[in-house]
Design a protein around this motif. Sequence first.
Motif, PDB file in Angstrom:
ATOM      1  N   PHE A 142       0.851  -1.193   0.000  1.00  0.00           N
ATOM      2  CA  PHE A 142       0.000   0.000   0.000  1.00  0.00           C
ATOM      3  C   PHE A 142       0.886   1.242   0.000  1.00  0.00           C
ATOM      4  O   PHE A 142       1.898   1.277   0.705  1.00  0.00           O
ATOM      5  CB  PHE A 142      -0.912   0.032   1.237  1.00  0.00           C
ATOM      6  CG  PHE A 142      -1.831  -1.158   1.334  1.00  0.00           C
ATOM      7  CD1 PHE A 142      -3.002  -1.211   0.595  1.00  0.00           C
ATOM      8  CD2 PHE A 142      -1.507  -2.230   2.155  1.00  0.00           C
ATOM      9  CE1 PHE A 142      -3.842  -2.317   0.673  1.00  0.00           C
ATOM     10  CE2 PHE A 142      -2.336  -3.336   2.234  1.00  0.00           C
ATOM     11  CZ  PHE A 142      -3.507  -3.380   1.490  1.00  0.00           C
ATOM     12  N   VAL A 143       0.506   2.198  -0.793  1.00  0.00           N
ATOM     13  CA  VAL A 143       1.224   3.476  -0.833  1.00  0.00           C
ATOM     14  C   VAL A 143       0.250   4.565  -0.399  1.00  0.00           C
ATOM     15  O   VAL A 143      -0.891   4.620  -0.886  1.00  0.00           O
ATOM     16  CB  VAL A 143       1.760   3.763  -2.255  1.00  0.00           C
ATOM     17  CG1 VAL A 143       2.305   5.184  -2.355  1.00  0.00           C
ATOM     18  CG2 VAL A 143       2.840   2.747  -2.613  1.00  0.00           C
ATOM     19  N   TYR A 144       0.695   5.382   0.532  1.00  0.00           N
ATOM     20  CA  TYR A 144      -0.145   6.454   1.068  1.00  0.00           C
ATOM     21  C   TYR A 144       0.419   7.796   0.615  1.00  0.00           C
ATOM     22  O   TYR A 144       1.594   8.082   0.838  1.00  0.00           O
ATOM     23  CB  TYR A 144      -0.167   6.409   2.594  1.00  0.00           C
ATOM     24  CG  TYR A 144      -0.746   5.122   3.144  1.00  0.00           C
ATOM     25  CD1 TYR A 144      -2.097   5.045   3.494  1.00  0.00           C
ATOM     26  CD2 TYR A 144       0.050   3.984   3.321  1.00  0.00           C
ATOM     27  CE1 TYR A 144      -2.637   3.879   4.004  1.00  0.00           C
ATOM     28  CE2 TYR A 144      -0.489   2.804   3.834  1.00  0.00           C
ATOM     29  CZ  TYR A 144      -1.826   2.761   4.168  1.00  0.00           C
ATOM     30  OH  TYR A 144      -2.362   1.603   4.658  1.00  0.00           O
ATOM     31  N   LEU A 145      -0.433   8.597  -0.012  1.00  0.00           N
ATOM     32  CA  LEU A 145      -0.035   9.928  -0.461  1.00  0.00           C
ATOM     33  C   LEU A 145      -0.913  10.964   0.226  1.00  0.00           C
ATOM     34  O   LEU A 145      -2.117  10.768   0.352  1.00  0.00           O
ATOM     35  CB  LEU A 145      -0.204  10.062  -1.983  1.00  0.00           C
ATOM     36  CG  LEU A 145       0.531   9.042  -2.865  1.00  0.00           C
ATOM     37  CD1 LEU A 145       0.170   9.267  -4.326  1.00  0.00           C
ATOM     38  CD2 LEU A 145       2.030   9.121  -2.659  1.00  0.00           C
ATOM     39  N   THR A 146      -0.298  12.029   0.663  1.00  0.00           N
ATOM     40  CA  THR A 146      -1.078  13.143   1.229  1.00  0.00           C
ATOM     41  C   THR A 146      -0.761  14.385   0.407  1.00  0.00           C
ATOM     42  O   THR A 146       0.102  15.190   0.777  1.00  0.00           O
ATOM     43  CB  THR A 146      -0.743  13.359   2.719  1.00  0.00           C
ATOM     44  OG1 THR A 146      -0.929  12.115   3.408  1.00  0.00           O
ATOM     45  CG2 THR A 146      -1.671  14.403   3.336  1.00  0.00           C
ATOM     46  N   PRO A 147      -1.440  14.552  -0.727  1.00  0.00           N
ATOM     47  CA  PRO A 147      -1.143  15.685  -1.601  1.00  0.00           C
ATOM     48  C   PRO A 147      -1.539  17.011  -0.949  1.00  0.00           C
ATOM     49  O   PRO A 147      -2.457  17.066  -0.130  1.00  0.00           O
ATOM     50  CB  PRO A 147      -1.998  15.411  -2.841  1.00  0.00           C
ATOM     51  CG  PRO A 147      -2.360  13.956  -2.749  1.00  0.00           C
ATOM     52  CD  PRO A 147      -2.455  13.673  -1.286  1.00  0.00           C
TER      53      PRO A 147
END
Length: 182
Positions: A142-147
């Motif tokens: 899983f990859v988590y991004l917080t743009p």
Amino acid sequence: MIADLETAALSLAVDDHAGQEWCAANGYAGYTSYGSLNDLPWRMPPFKALAKRLDAHVAVFAEQAGFALGDRPLALDSLWVNVLPKGAGHSGHIHPNSVVSGTLYVAMPKGASPLKLEDPRLPLMMCAPPRRKDAAQALQSFVYLTPAPGEVVLWESWLRHEAPPHGGKSPRISVSFNYRWG
Ligand SMILES: [Fe+2]
């Protein structure tokens, strides 16, 4: 543009009664225009300006993805807003019948939930061990991004993704979209 989109999204959340009914009927614990409005770029100028910019981003994405599109470029198919209050999210899903999907982040207050992307090979991993936390991002399940507000994230539409429950006090606001081929 981001301020205009935020104002537009919040006004839709108040005024779009058909959308509110769709959200209630479909268990969406916030507001989305997904089920009620299919003409935002025509209806409200900020979305028209956004669509023009997205076309350019998606054209670059298609080039970098090596798509052999011939004389049929990718075209905007649908575009909708998402307003998530505290505790609301959107469980894992894909975007069928599209080629490229993405989201523009409009408001990401403190505590905003990330975009969670899932390795599409997961259903095939019968005996694969879990990955170390320090493994390269491309190896993670899983990859988590917080743009940040103003950032656009694009992915191929088969990629399963999720917005976990939002933890911020003010709404998490985004604009999502699909591009089809031809
Ligand atoms: Fe999505």
